[in-house]
Design a protein around this motif. Structure first.
Motif, PDB file in Angstrom:
ATOM      1  N   UNK A  64       8.027  -6.132 -19.853  1.00  0.00           N
ATOM      2  CA  UNK A  64       9.315  -6.731 -19.234  1.00  0.00           C
ATOM      3  C   UNK A  64       9.601  -5.669 -18.148  1.00  0.00           C
ATOM      4  N   UNK A  65      10.060  -6.289 -16.964  1.00  0.00           N
ATOM      5  CA  UNK A  65      10.259  -5.610 -15.758  1.00  0.00           C
ATOM      6  C   UNK A  65      11.579  -4.648 -16.048  1.00  0.00           C
ATOM      7  N   UNK A  66      11.248  -3.302 -15.500  1.00  0.00           N
ATOM      8  CA  UNK A  66      12.259  -2.333 -15.591  1.00  0.00           C
ATOM      9  C   UNK A  66      12.923  -1.871 -14.287  1.00  0.00           C
ATOM     10  N   UNK A  67      11.890  -2.105 -13.272  1.00  0.00           N
ATOM     11  CA  UNK A  67      12.201  -1.612 -11.901  1.00  0.00           C
ATOM     12  C   UNK A  67      11.710  -2.567 -10.918  1.00  0.00           C
ATOM     13  N   UNK A  68      12.801  -2.762  -9.762  1.00  0.00           N
ATOM     14  CA  UNK A  68      12.415  -3.880  -8.978  1.00  0.00           C
ATOM     15  C   UNK A  68      13.022  -3.554  -7.597  1.00  0.00           C
ATOM     16  N   UNK A  69      12.725  -4.166  -6.581  1.00  0.00           N
ATOM     17  CA  UNK A  69      13.008  -3.954  -5.135  1.00  0.00           C
ATOM     18  C   UNK A  69      12.383  -2.599  -4.697  1.00  0.00           C
ATOM     19  N   UNK A  70      11.412  -2.029  -4.945  1.00  0.00           N
ATOM     20  CA  UNK A  70      10.661  -0.745  -4.759  1.00  0.00           C
ATOM     21  C   UNK A  70      10.464  -1.016  -3.266  1.00  0.00           C
ATOM     22  N   UNK A  71      10.690   0.066  -2.504  1.00  0.00           N
ATOM     23  CA  UNK A  71      10.191   0.243  -1.022  1.00  0.00           C
ATOM     24  C   UNK A  71      10.294   1.665  -0.790  1.00  0.00           C
TER      25      UNK A  71
ATOM     26  N   UNK B 239       7.551  11.712  -3.425  1.00  0.00           N
ATOM     27  CA  UNK B 239       6.719  12.665  -4.570  1.00  0.00           C
ATOM     28  C   UNK B 239       6.589  11.613  -5.954  1.00  0.00           C
ATOM     29  N   UNK B 240       7.790  10.837  -6.099  1.00  0.00           N
ATOM     30  CA  UNK B 240       7.608   9.770  -7.099  1.00  0.00           C
ATOM     31  C   UNK B 240       8.101   8.734  -6.931  1.00  0.00           C
ATOM     32  N   UNK B 241       7.873   7.813  -7.488  1.00  0.00           N
ATOM     33  CA  UNK B 241       8.287   6.301  -7.240  1.00  0.00           C
ATOM     34  C   UNK B 241       9.816   6.133  -7.502  1.00  0.00           C
ATOM     35  N   UNK B 242      10.456   6.880  -8.179  1.00  0.00           N
ATOM     36  CA  UNK B 242      11.809   6.822  -8.439  1.00  0.00           C
ATOM     37  C   UNK B 242      12.516   7.499  -7.403  1.00  0.00           C
ATOM     38  N   UNK B 243      11.919   8.064  -6.260  1.00  0.00           N
ATOM     39  CA  UNK B 243      12.676   8.594  -5.166  1.00  0.00           C
ATOM     40  C   UNK B 243      12.504   7.512  -4.058  1.00  0.00           C
ATOM     41  N   UNK B 244      11.785   6.582  -4.186  1.00  0.00           N
ATOM     42  CA  UNK B 244      11.728   5.369  -3.439  1.00  0.00           C
ATOM     43  C   UNK B 244      13.027   4.594  -3.236  1.00  0.00           C
ATOM     44  N   UNK B 245      13.370   3.595  -2.566  1.00  0.00           N
ATOM     45  CA  UNK B 245      14.462   2.668  -2.717  1.00  0.00           C
ATOM     46  C   UNK B 245      14.227   1.787  -3.751  1.00  0.00           C
ATOM     47  N   UNK B 246      15.160   1.339  -4.456  1.00  0.00           N
ATOM     48  CA  UNK B 246      15.024   0.594  -5.545  1.00  0.00           C
ATOM     49  C   UNK B 246      16.027  -0.018  -5.938  1.00  0.00           C
TER      50      UNK B 246
ATOM     51  N   UNK C 209       0.902  -1.234  -0.047  1.00  0.00           N
ATOM     52  CA  UNK C 209      -0.010   0.044   0.029  1.00  0.00           C
ATOM     53  C   UNK C 209       0.908   1.280   0.188  1.00  0.00           C
ATOM     54  N   UNK C 210       2.124   1.204   0.764  1.00  0.00           N
ATOM     55  CA  UNK C 210       2.861   2.266   0.428  1.00  0.00           C
ATOM     56  C   UNK C 210       3.314   2.762  -1.002  1.00  0.00           C
ATOM     57  N   UNK C 211       3.660   1.890  -1.612  1.00  0.00           N
ATOM     58  CA  UNK C 211       4.086   1.938  -3.049  1.00  0.00           C
ATOM     59  C   UNK C 211       2.754   2.453  -3.798  1.00  0.00           C
ATOM     60  N   UNK C 212       1.888   1.780  -3.513  1.00  0.00           N
ATOM     61  CA  UNK C 212       0.785   2.412  -4.341  1.00  0.00           C
ATOM     62  C   UNK C 212       0.239   3.648  -4.185  1.00  0.00           C
ATOM     63  N   UNK C 213       0.564   4.209  -2.641  1.00  0.00           N
ATOM     64  CA  UNK C 213       0.078   5.421  -2.414  1.00  0.00           C
ATOM     65  C   UNK C 213       0.908   6.350  -3.091  1.00  0.00           C
ATOM     66  N   UNK C 214       2.286   6.178  -3.188  1.00  0.00           N
ATOM     67  CA  UNK C 214       3.070   7.324  -4.110  1.00  0.00           C
ATOM     68  C   UNK C 214       2.599   7.189  -5.453  1.00  0.00           C
TER      69      UNK C 214
END
Length: 752
Positions: A481-488, A494-501, A448-453
């Motif tokens: 194809x997967x281009x992003x993994x390990x998202x936390x 403000x952006x999914x790319x600001x999360x740890x991955x 839910x945290x990732x979905x919220x972002x």
């Protein structure tokens, strides 16, 4: 003959002119009607910027419109005058609150073809037998006519057709400013008749710059190198807009400023030989510099104002810190000028909307301020004029929507395959094998945290569900194809790319395609809040025989040391208390699982709709857990409501479970599992912590208030709870003494 034809030609021209005037409501009883210049606005208690009480500015005074003879045709006229494409509905009977002052228009009748409300037929200015209980409101279509219209032109000679422009922008001129996001410095350009035009700087002031920066989401302006721009401007021919803008500095948008004729030469030259240039300061939430420079530019200090419960960045209920305790602001006198002070204080631009009536959810605890009046130049909302005595209840909490800079985050991500724009497989534009491409996100540990972002990044509101397989949402096959993994994510990004991955070193056990991550979003969410006073007042000890705890043992509501104890001779010492759980949000709180997935417990003879609805912990003063308990949601229902007609959920006869917005559910102290087993706990000082919806299974607008913390004293025979409060309701220094479950900082965009 020639004279006759000339007379006929003039007569036909006059007929055409009269027909045109009559078509636009400018002819009455054969005479040309003189239409005065007016301004119009939507005011009152409104949820969105496209609805509200109609108010018109005439003869130097704002007044309302009576609902007598009002029609949808009249609603169309006012909506179009305000820049919306059409009206959806109109509302009589002062639904948006009663106005003040004059009632300017009564028995108003429009054909729908008029360009202004003043061109319609009505009794006359101020001639009415209405009261403010008959003030009319309107709901306009959310879609706006492209561009915007200058409204503050009552006292100048700018014609109606010249007040509308298609767009306005800050255009970066040099390399860094042209490539940066957001664009903070450059020419101010206006688009009119399909052409971008510069503004002559001769009559431009710093107050104009302040308003420009504010409308683009920046809290302040700064100086720039005039010499460089003057040198560059001298080498290029410019197309100047033939108007000047005059702002007082507290407007929220340039279209609210005065509009006049510019001092532009006949050959389209500017006396200063320089177009208008602005340079704006980026607020801390959007700072793109390195973290070390952020700390230097924005010194760490506790904020004095915050936003809570908002679905998007820069939106929420306004709360201020007073005497170490957070509290809300009454909506009396609340307007765009005061709301803009809050927005700028938080690092945003000016306010888009100043909302009344707790439209971002009801606050908790104290109300600190009422009748707030600002000039617009204060650095803090507490510097404004306000009243501390004539306070309101939380039904009148003030909220705000702020202008934010265009960061381009929404272009990095998309949803694909969903039935609505609010759901789908998450696809991101990321680098893989050295190439930027669209692809999916690995669903390992997706929550839910990732979905919220993601929902916030796309401007879609709150996260409703996080989905770990999306076979039912077929997206773009070229993006499987997967281009992003390990998202936390923490939930504050403000952006999914600001999360740890993982970066480019991907690792995904599930793979992409139909096993990629997905989400669903919602515009409105519940907000579950525990009543700390009830916990404090109902805390007590009970020694209960094991023979009476058979069902509780089956549901793991006792400490592990109870296993194997003789049922007839042993007992357990229980710390009991009641939980009163309020839903202060804008949507009902419903269990994540549907009825078909509820679990039947034979011993207690009831269904559990959520395995873990509440956690109960007893902690030592250093944060070590010494005892714990939990409560499944065996019956989520509306025990009581603000009004009886709101009650929607009753558990009897396998009824639907949930808590309606504006209602509360009470778990009494004398029911099973409403306790912490402290049989093995030594006497001493502890912290009692109660957390509702601890796993964030159900969407909420604010998770920070899901915890109640109390100091708890146990002497071996008796127990006292004191200083009970909701998490996040006190200042940082006080919270540190209790802070073992900080909750999700879903609206903390930064920690000061």
């Amino acid at each position: 003959m020639k004279a006759f034809l000339c007379i006929l030609h003039r007569s036909l021209g006059l007929v055409v002119l009269l027909c045109f005037l009559e078509l636009h409501g400018l002819v009455q009883d054969g005479a040309v009607k003189q239409v005065p210049r007016i301004q119009a606005r939507l005011a009152g208690r409104r949820k969105k910027g496209n609805e509200g009480r109609i108010e018109v500015h005439y003869n130097g005074e704002w007044g309302t419109v009576c609902d007598d003879d009002f029609s949808i045709a009249t609603a169309h006229v006012i909506c179009k005058e305000l820049g919306f494409i059409q009206a959806e509905d109109w509302v009589p009977g002062a639904k948006y609150g009663r106005g003040k002052g004059r009632i300017w228009m009564d028995n108003i009748r429009c054909t729908g073809r008029e360009t202004t409300l003043a061109a319609c037929s009505f009794n006359g200015w101020g001639i009415t037998n209405c009261k403010h209980s008959e003030d009319v409101g309107v709901v306009c279509n959310e879609k706006r006519i492209p561009g915007f219209k200058f409204t503050n032109t009552v006292f100048n000679d700018i014609e109606e057709g010249q007040q509308h422009v298609e767009d306005i922008r800050i255009k970066g001129v040099f390399g860094p400013s042209r490539r940066s996001m957001p664009v903070t410095e450059g020419y101010v350009e206006v688009k009119q008749d399909g052409t971008w035009k510069q503004i002559c700087s001769t009559d431009w002031t710093e107050l104009n710059t302040r308003v420009t920066c504010g409308m683009f989401g920046f809290p302040a302006e700064k100086s720039y190198n005039t010499r460089v721009y003057r040198t560059f401007a001298s080498r290029k021919k410019h197309i100047y807009w033939p108007y000047s803008i005059n702002c007082t500095g507290n407007e929220v948008h340039l279209s609210n400023c005065g509009l006049g004729l510019a001092t532009v030469g006949h050959n389209n030259t500017c006396r200063n030989q320089l177009p208008v240039v602005v340079s704006c300061v980026t607020g801390r939430p959007f700072a793109t510099i390195a973290p070390s420079r952020v700390r230097k530019a924005f010194p760490l200090k506790e904020p004095q104002v915050r936003l809570r419960g908002g679905p998007k960045i820069g939106e929420g209920r306004v709360e201020v810190l007073k005497n170490g305790q957070w509290g809300t602001i009454c909506d009396g006198y609340w307007g765009l000028v005061s709301a803009s002070v809050v927005c700028r204080q938080l690092g945003f631009g000016t306010a888009k909307d100043a909302l009344a009536g707790a439209q971002m959810g009801k606050g908790i605890g104290s109300v600190h301020m009422s009748k707030v009046l600002c000039t617009g130049f204060e650095s803090s909302i507490t510097d404004c004029s306000f009243n501390q005595l004539d306070l309101c209840d939380h039904d009148e909490d003030a909220s705000v929507r702020c202008n934010i800079p265009a960061m381009g985050f929404e272009n990095q991500i998309r949803l694909a395959g969903g039935r609505t724009p609010y759901e789908g497989r998450v696809e991101v534009f990321a680098k893989k094998n050295g190439t930027q491409r669209w692809g999916t996100v690995c669903s390992d540990n997706w929550g839910i945290m990732e979905a919220l972002v993601v929902c916030r990044q796309l401007g879609l509101g709150f996260a409703d569900h996080a989905v770990q397989d999306t076979w039912f949402w077929e997206g773009d096959r070229s993006a499987d194809e997967v281009v992003m993994s390990g998202v936390k994510c923490s939930g504050a990004e403000l952006s999914l790319f600001q999360c740890r991955h993982h970066g480019e070193d991907l690792e995904c056990t599930n793979g992409g395609g139909r096993f990629a991550a997905g989400i669903s979003c919602t515009e409105a969410a519940s907000d579950i809040v525990l009543n700390p006073q009830v916990v404090q007042e109902t805390t007590y000890l009970e020694n209960r025989p094991m023979s009476m705890l058979t069902c509780a043992m089956e549901e793991n509501c006792l400490a592990s040391s109870a296993v194997g104890k003789p049922f007839l001779t042993s007992f357990r010492r229980l710390l009991r208390f009641s939980s009163q759980i309020h839903n202060n949000g804008e949507a009902d709180f419903r269990p994540k699982a549907g009825r078909h997935d509820w679990v039947w417990h034979e011993c207690h003879r009831h269904y559990h709709s959520m395995d873990v609805f509440t956690n109960y912990d007893l902690l030592s003063l250093n944060g070590t857990k010494v005892a714990e308990g939990h409560k499944a949601s065996f019956c989520l229902e509306d025990t009581e409501c603000d009004s009886e007609e709101r009650r929607n959920y009753q558990c009897a006869n396998f009824g639907e479970q949930g808590i309606t917005a504006g209602c509360w559910d009470t778990y009494r102290h004398d029911i099973d599992c409403q306790w912490i087993d402290i049989t093995d706990v030594e006497p001493g000082e502890y912290v009692l912590q109660v957390v509702v919806n601890p796993n964030f299974e159900v969407a909420e607008s604010d998770y920070t208030n899901n915890v109640v913390k109390c100091r708890c004293k146990f002497d071996g025979h008796r127990v006292w709870s004191y200083n009970c409060h909701i998490g996040g309701s006190l200042n940082a220094e006080t919270e540190e003494q209790f802070d073992h479950f900080p909750g999700l900082m879903s609206n903390h965009l930064y920690n000061w």
